[in-house]
Design a protein around this motif. Structure first.
Motif, PDB file in Angstrom:
ATOM      1  N   SER A 125       2.646   1.718  -3.448  1.00 35.14           N
ATOM      2  CA  SER A 125       1.729   2.108  -4.531  1.00 35.14           C
ATOM      3  C   SER A 125       1.313   3.572  -4.373  1.00 35.14           C
ATOM      4  O   SER A 125       1.192   4.304  -5.356  1.00 35.14           O
ATOM      5  N   ARG A 126       1.117   4.006  -3.140  1.00 36.59           N
ATOM      6  CA  ARG A 126       0.757   5.407  -2.897  1.00 36.59           C
ATOM      7  C   ARG A 126       1.911   6.338  -3.291  1.00 36.59           C
ATOM      8  O   ARG A 126       1.690   7.379  -3.907  1.00 36.59           O
ATOM      9  N   THR A 127       3.129   5.957  -2.955  1.00 35.29           N
ATOM     10  CA  THR A 127       4.298   6.759  -3.310  1.00 35.29           C
ATOM     11  C   THR A 127       4.441   6.850  -4.825  1.00 35.29           C
ATOM     12  O   THR A 127       4.729   7.922  -5.368  1.00 35.29           O
ATOM     13  N   ARG A 128       4.238   5.735  -5.514  1.00 33.27           N
ATOM     14  CA  ARG A 128       4.331   5.743  -6.978  1.00 33.27           C
ATOM     15  C   ARG A 128       3.277   6.663  -7.592  1.00 33.27           C
ATOM     16  O   ARG A 128       3.552   7.386  -8.548  1.00 33.27           O
ATOM     17  N   LYS A 129       2.061   6.649  -7.049  1.00 38.49           N
ATOM     18  CA  LYS A 129       1.003   7.525  -7.558  1.00 38.49           C
ATOM     19  C   LYS A 129       1.364   8.989  -7.361  1.00 38.49           C
ATOM     20  O   LYS A 129       1.157   9.815  -8.254  1.00 38.49           O
ATOM     21  N   GLN A 130       1.925   9.336  -6.192  1.00 36.96           N
ATOM     22  CA  GLN A 130       2.328  10.721  -5.929  1.00 36.96           C
ATOM     23  C   GLN A 130       3.455  11.151  -6.862  1.00 36.96           C
ATOM     24  O   GLN A 130       3.448  12.269  -7.381  1.00 36.96           O
ATOM     25  N   GLN A 131       4.424  10.270  -7.098  1.00 36.37           N
ATOM     26  CA  GLN A 131       5.523  10.587  -8.000  1.00 36.37           C
ATOM     27  C   GLN A 131       5.021  10.777  -9.428  1.00 36.37           C
ATOM     28  O   GLN A 131       5.477  11.676 -10.137  1.00 36.37           O
ATOM     29  N   LYS A 132       4.079   9.957  -9.841  1.00 34.81           N
ATOM     30  CA  LYS A 132       3.518  10.066 -11.191  1.00 34.81           C
ATOM     31  C   LYS A 132       2.763  11.383 -11.345  1.00 34.81           C
ATOM     32  O   LYS A 132       2.902  12.073 -12.359  1.00 34.81           O
ATOM     33  N   PHE A 167       0.831  -1.207   0.000  1.00 31.12           N
ATOM     34  CA  PHE A 167       0.000   0.000   0.000  1.00 31.12           C
ATOM     35  C   PHE A 167       0.869   1.263   0.000  1.00 31.12           C
ATOM     36  O   PHE A 167       0.620   2.203  -0.751  1.00 31.12           O
ATOM     37  N   MET A 168       1.909   1.289   0.829  1.00 28.22           N
ATOM     38  CA  MET A 168       2.775   2.471   0.910  1.00 28.22           C
ATOM     39  C   MET A 168       3.509   2.715  -0.405  1.00 28.22           C
ATOM     40  O   MET A 168       3.604   3.843  -0.873  1.00 28.22           O
TER      41      MET A 168
END
Length: 129
Positions: free
Chosen positions: A23-30, A20-21
């Motif tokens: 995937s959330r970080t990847r979404k923020q970076q994207k 979960f952490m």
């Protein structure tokens, strides 16, 4: 058996939290990358160091930001932290006794100094404006 099933359950919970952490970080970076790629001339931006300005030129290697009239600086596109949306202009009407002195958005008169008791050496009430 009770000990191994509880440790397995604990490991599964930890693994789920990690997934979960990440995937959330990847979404923020994207989302940050998309914002940085979409910045173009005319956009008001803030850099990661807190510098505000207007984008005047954009290439793949750099972004030119005008921070003051005629003062342009060159930044890497990754340095753009966010796009600043301009605030709506605040319309102020002068009070009946006011004679067009400069006022900021909160209505404070920045040209008038407060009168404080004191003598001439400390710049008290006898100071002229």
């Amino acid at each position: 058996m009770g000990g191994s099933s509880s440790s397995l359950f604990f490991l599964l919970i930890m693994a789920a939290l990690l997934v979960f952490m990440f995937s959330r970080t990847r979404k923020q970076q994207k989302a940050q990358q998309q914002m940085q790629n979409s910045v173009g001339p005319g956009a008001e931006v803030m850099t990661t160091s807190g510098m505000f300005g207007t984008v005047v030129e954009r290439t793949d290697e750099y972004v030119v930001i005008e921070v003051a009239p005629g003062l342009q600086t060159r930044w890497t596109p990754r340095a753009v932290a966010r796009v600043v949306t301009p605030a709506a202009p605040v319309e102020t009407t002068p009070s009946p006794g006011e004679t067009g002195r400069a006022a900021d958005a909160d209505g404070l008169d920045l040209t008038k100094r407060p009168e404080t008791p004191g003598d001439d050496t400390t710049g008290g009430a006898t100071r002229s404006q």
